[in-house]
Write an enzyme that holds these catalytic residues in place. Structure first.
Site, short mmCIF file in Angstrom:
data_model
loop_
_atom_site.label_atom_id
_atom_site.label_comp_id
_atom_site.label_asym_id
_atom_site.label_seq_id
_atom_site.Cartn_x
_atom_site.Cartn_y
_atom_site.Cartn_z
CE LYS A 99 0.52 3.42 4.85
NZ LYS A 99 0.44 3.54 6.29
CD GLU A 157 -2.48 5.43 7.03
OE1 GLU A 157 -2.52 5.51 5.79
OE2 GLU A 157 -1.49 4.98 7.65
N GLY A 201 2.84 2.00 10.77
CA GLY A 201 3.83 3.06 10.62
C GLY A 201 4.58 3.41 11.90
CG ASN A 245 -1.65 1.29 1.44
OD1 ASN A 245 -1.79 2.08 0.50
ND2 ASN A 245 -2.14 1.51 2.65
CD GLU A 266 -3.32 -2.71 7.54
OE1 GLU A 266 -2.23 -2.97 7.05
OE2 GLU A 266 -3.91 -1.64 7.35
CB SER A 317 5.45 -2.06 11.94
OG SER A 317 5.06 -0.73 12.22
CG HIS A 360 -5.57 1.88 5.51
ND1 HIS A 360 -5.10 2.76 6.44
CD2 HIS A 360 -4.55 1.04 5.22
CE1 HIS A 360 -3.83 2.47 6.69
NE2 HIS A 360 -3.47 1.43 5.98
C1 PEP Z 1 -0.56 0.07 6.10
O1 PEP Z 1 -0.59 1.22 5.73
O2 PEP Z 1 -1.50 -0.69 5.83
C2 PEP Z 1 0.60 -0.40 6.85
C3 PEP Z 1 0.54 -1.59 7.37
O3 PEP Z 1 1.65 0.47 6.99
P1 PEP Z 1 3.11 0.13 7.60
O4 PEP Z 1 3.54 -1.17 6.97
O5 PEP Z 1 3.96 1.28 7.18
O6 PEP Z 1 2.96 -0.02 9.05
#
Ligand code: PEP
Length: 241
Positions: free
Chosen positions: A10, A93, A165, A8, A159, A204, A91
């Site tokens: 973003k 975010e 992040g 992803n 998630e 992460s 998601h």
């Molecule tokens: C994500 O945006 O779905 C995500 C898991 O980000 P990151 O791997 O940077 O934690």
């Protein structure tokens, strides 16, 4: 079943970064994993061309309506028209930054299925909910409110919001427990069809921790943000699988 590694991007990536997707596609045939990338909308058409089917390209969000007076929004049909094969919905975010509810997420998932896209539906608890021992209840409520009517074409991504992040990850035991909880809800909802829904872990994921996470029971792949931006990093995660 080969692991599914989904990147992803973003709100990252300009034209020059298409070279990374081309490099991923160039190595995808040698990978035992399946690679999917969700670049920003502006790169989807170019990503579809350079990946030539070796990597599936998808969207990071879609509108619940197929068309209409929704300035700045993108429908699932528009993603499909560009050659996208899937879309991420729900998601954290978008839930947090755009106020999206479970009902919104369900409507987007239904719209995506109607347009022929596979759906990666994201759920996860906040740090406070995790600390309060509410993870299972939060996941159950999110699934109850956001799952589409049919399991066909559906993938669920677990998630934890606090792991995205941040460099933090749950213990492997916590990941296993969350995935078991999700599987139970999926089978309760869809019966036998719930067994076929792939469940991804996201938060992460890096080349250093991917192998351990992918060994956890019922982790069918990973959804990767920051570590998906370069071919070197994403391919290292794919190799760990
Ligand atoms: C994500 O945006 O779905 C995500 C898991 O980000 P990151 O791997 O940077 O934690």
């Amino acid at each position: 079943m080969p692991a599914l590694i989904v990147g992803n991007w973003k709100m990252n990536g300009l034209g020059d970064d298409i070279a990374e997707i081309a490099a991923m596609a160039g190595s995808a045939a040698n990978s035992a994993s399946r690679l999917w990338i969700a670049p920003p909308f502006t790169l989807i058409d170019r990503a579809v061309i350079v990946s030539a089917g070796a990597v599936s390209i998808g969207g990071q969000d879609c509108h619940a309506k197929p068309s209409g007076a929704h300035t700045g929004c993108i429908s699932a049909a528009m993603l499909a028209d560009l050659g996208a094969g899937f879309v991420i919905v729900g998601h954290s975010e978008r839930r947090r930054g755009n106020g999206e509810t479970d009902a919104d997420v369900r409507a987007k998932a239904e719209a995506a299925r109607a347009a022929g896209l596979q759906v990666i539906l994201c759920i996860g608890e906040t740090q406070a909910q995790h600390d309060a021992g509410e993870t299972d209840a939060v996941l159950a409520a999110q699934l109850a409110g956001s799952l589409p009517a049919d399991a066909e074409g559906l993938i669920v991504a677990y998630e934890p919001v606090w792991a995205i992040g941040t460099g933090l990850t749950p213990t492997l035991a916590d990941v296993a427990a969350a995935h078991a909880c999700i599987r139970e809800r999926l089978t309760a909802r869809y019966g036998g069809g719930g067994h076929g829904v792939r469940i991804l872990y996201g938060g992460s994921v890096t080349p250093a921790n991917a192998a351990d996470l992918l060994k956890v029971a019922d982790v069918g792949g990973v959804l990767v943000g920051g570590a998906s931006l370069t071919a070197a990093s994403l391919l290292a995660i794919a190799a760990a699988a």
